[in-house]
Design an enzyme around this catalytic site. Structure first.
Site, PDB file in Angstrom:
ATOM      1  N   ASP A  52      18.856 -28.337  37.712  1.00 57.76           N
ATOM      2  CA  ASP A  52      18.955 -29.365  38.750  1.00 57.76           C
ATOM      3  C   ASP A  52      18.514 -30.723  38.218  1.00 57.76           C
ATOM      4  O   ASP A  52      17.508 -31.294  38.644  1.00 57.76           O
ATOM      5  CB  ASP A  52      18.118 -28.959  39.963  1.00 57.76           C
ATOM      6  CG  ASP A  52      18.394 -29.847  41.174  1.00 57.76           C
ATOM      7  OD1 ASP A  52      19.410 -30.563  41.165  1.00 57.76           O
ATOM      8  OD2 ASP A  52      17.593 -29.808  42.125  1.00 57.76           O
ATOM      9  N   GLU A  53      19.301 -31.245  37.272  1.00 59.11           N
ATOM     10  CA  GLU A  53      19.100 -32.594  36.763  1.00 59.11           C
ATOM     11  C   GLU A  53      20.372 -33.409  36.984  1.00 59.11           C
ATOM     12  O   GLU A  53      21.460 -32.865  37.158  1.00 59.11           O
ATOM     13  CB  GLU A  53      18.800 -32.563  35.266  1.00 59.11           C
ATOM     14  CG  GLU A  53      17.529 -31.841  34.913  1.00 59.11           C
ATOM     15  CD  GLU A  53      17.273 -31.903  33.426  1.00 59.11           C
ATOM     16  OE1 GLU A  53      16.501 -32.787  32.998  1.00 59.11           O
ATOM     17  OE2 GLU A  53      17.844 -31.074  32.694  1.00 59.11           O
ATOM     18  N   TYR A  54      20.202 -34.723  36.950  1.00 52.58           N
ATOM     19  CA  TYR A  54      21.324 -35.670  36.979  1.00 52.58           C
ATOM     20  C   TYR A  54      22.162 -35.611  38.249  1.00 52.58           C
ATOM     21  O   TYR A  54      23.256 -36.177  38.293  1.00 52.58           O
ATOM     22  CB  TYR A  54      22.242 -35.472  35.754  1.00 52.58           C
ATOM     23  CG  TYR A  54      21.497 -35.441  34.449  1.00 52.58           C
ATOM     24  CD1 TYR A  54      20.716 -36.526  34.037  1.00 52.58           C
ATOM     25  CD2 TYR A  54      21.552 -34.318  33.625  1.00 52.58           C
ATOM     26  CE1 TYR A  54      20.028 -36.494  32.836  1.00 52.58           C
ATOM     27  CE2 TYR A  54      20.855 -34.282  32.424  1.00 52.58           C
ATOM     28  CZ  TYR A  54      20.095 -35.368  32.039  1.00 52.58           C
ATOM     29  OH  TYR A  54      19.404 -35.342  30.850  1.00 52.58           O
ATOM     30  N   ARG A  87      10.734 -34.179  25.550  1.00 57.56           N
ATOM     31  CA  ARG A  87       9.731 -34.553  26.542  1.00 57.56           C
ATOM     32  C   ARG A  87       8.344 -34.171  26.069  1.00 57.56           C
ATOM     33  O   ARG A  87       8.173 -33.311  25.227  1.00 57.56           O
ATOM     34  CB  ARG A  87      10.040 -33.865  27.868  1.00 57.56           C
ATOM     35  CG  ARG A  87      11.367 -34.337  28.442  1.00 57.56           C
ATOM     36  CD  ARG A  87      11.507 -33.746  29.815  1.00 57.56           C
ATOM     37  NE  ARG A  87      12.657 -34.300  30.470  1.00 57.56           N
ATOM     38  CZ  ARG A  87      13.742 -33.625  30.760  1.00 57.56           C
ATOM     39  NH1 ARG A  87      13.833 -32.362  30.466  1.00 57.56           N
ATOM     40  NH2 ARG A  87      14.746 -34.189  31.377  1.00 57.56           N
ATOM     41  N   ARG A  92      16.218 -34.572  25.878  1.00 60.19           N
ATOM     42  CA  ARG A  92      15.014 -34.040  26.461  1.00 60.19           C
ATOM     43  C   ARG A  92      13.917 -33.819  25.426  1.00 60.19           C
ATOM     44  O   ARG A  92      13.447 -32.728  25.292  1.00 60.19           O
ATOM     45  CB  ARG A  92      15.329 -32.710  27.113  1.00 60.19           C
ATOM     46  CG  ARG A  92      16.372 -32.802  28.185  1.00 60.19           C
ATOM     47  CD  ARG A  92      16.063 -31.751  29.164  1.00 60.19           C
ATOM     48  NE  ARG A  92      17.172 -30.882  29.328  1.00 60.19           N
ATOM     49  CZ  ARG A  92      17.661 -30.503  30.452  1.00 60.19           C
ATOM     50  NH1 ARG A  92      17.127 -30.871  31.558  1.00 60.19           N
ATOM     51  NH2 ARG A  92      18.676 -29.706  30.526  1.00 60.19           N
TER      52      ARG A  92
END
Length: 307
Positions: free
Chosen positions: A167-169, A10, A8
């Site tokens: 709430d990833e992947y 980002r 990440r």
């Protein structure tokens, strides 16, 4: 399946929006209240360290103290990460621990209790695992409540201080699962807070769940203790109705975000009155220079590393 290593680094251009909050409570594996030694007094924001336990020890969070006063550099250590998996036979989501997370939990006496005795809270992050199960697509309130119970049972069994949602992947739709709906996360958070009223519930402000905090007249924003920006090296205020004391607009990756950026984000945290500072990927190296880059601004002191 193993939880994926988070990648990440980002930029602000990727920014989205989100959610938040704070709580207390340390228990033993039997659910009895532990007696942690009080941490040395420290004034300033709550500092958070996510630790990739596939590669690094949770004990790293306890190796940094403030040169001035001896307080902990980190207040919350996050086990990264358990998973929300999907059973294709029963068509239900379930809580999964890969071998590294399970090792930490099974060895709580040596991996978790030393941190808690220092006054550092230990929270379990729960992450999607590419199987279609996520926090935002439970088919009913009952299934959301059942998953909430799995999480709160784990907190009680292993003597943890709370749960962090990431709430990833999830890859919603895999294995024939549904796309996100508006009710799931509200039901899930409501049930989890009812199960553990005095524990930490935090939100990594990303994914479909983070934008679905209200349903049927119920808004779960106030049920979170913390919420933080998920984009390392940037400043982004989580879009949730919580006081500044519960929010971390700053997010840094230790060893990858430049020390000058770490310092400027910490300075802005203080100047704008926010109460949380998020860090990711604390490893086993001596990172005292990186940690001092924010502790000087947050607490007026360098950080000391003790192996």
């Amino acid at each position: 399946m193993s939880n994926p290593v988070r990648s990440r680094v980002r930029t602000a251009a990727l920014a989205l929006s989100a959610v938040a909050a704070l709580a207390l409570g340390t228990t033993t594996t039997t659910g009895a209240t532990a007696a942690p030694a009080p941490a040395a007094a420290k004034q300033g924001p709550t500092s958070v360290a996510y630790i990739e336990v596939n590669n690094h020890s949770m004990l790293n969070a306890g190796k940094y103290t403030l040169a001035d006063g001896g307080g902990n550099a980190f207040d919350v250590a996050v086990i990264f990460a358990a998973n929300i998996n999907y059973d294709t036979s029963s068509k239900k989501a379930y809580l999964h621990f890969n071998e590294n997370v399970q090792r930490v939990l099974d060895n709580a006496a040596t991996e978790i209790r030393p941190l808690q005795r220092k006054g550092i809270k230990v929270v379990l992050s729960v992450l999607g695992n590419h199987q279609g199960a996520g926090f935002a697509n439970f088919p009913s309130q009952q299934t959301a409540s059942a998953f909430a119970k799995e999480m709160s049972d784990a907190v009680a069994e292993y003597g943890l201080d709370g749960i962090d949602f990431d709430d990833e992947y999830a890859e919603y739709g895999n294995n024939g699962t549904a796309q996100p709906n508006d009710s799931s996360f509200v039901h899930l958070v409501t049930a989890l807070r009812a199960n553990m009223p005095d524990k930490i519930i935090s939100l990594y402000n990303i994914g479909p769940a983070a934008s679905r905090l209200s349903y049927g007249g119920v808004d779960v924003s106030s049920k979170f203790d913390y919420a933080w920006n998920p984009y390392y090296g940037t400043w982004q205020v989580p879009g949730i109705g919580l006081p500044k004391s519960r929010l971390s607009p700053a997010a840094v990756e230790i060893g990858r975000t430049s020390q000058s950026t770490v310092t400027s984000l910490a300075r802005r945290t203080v100047s704008e009155g926010y109460g949380v500072y998020l860090t990711y990927n604390l490893d086993g190296s001596d990172r005292s220079a990186d940690v001092s880059a924010f502790t000087r601004e947050l607490y007026g002191s360098d950080a000391v590393y003790t192996p």
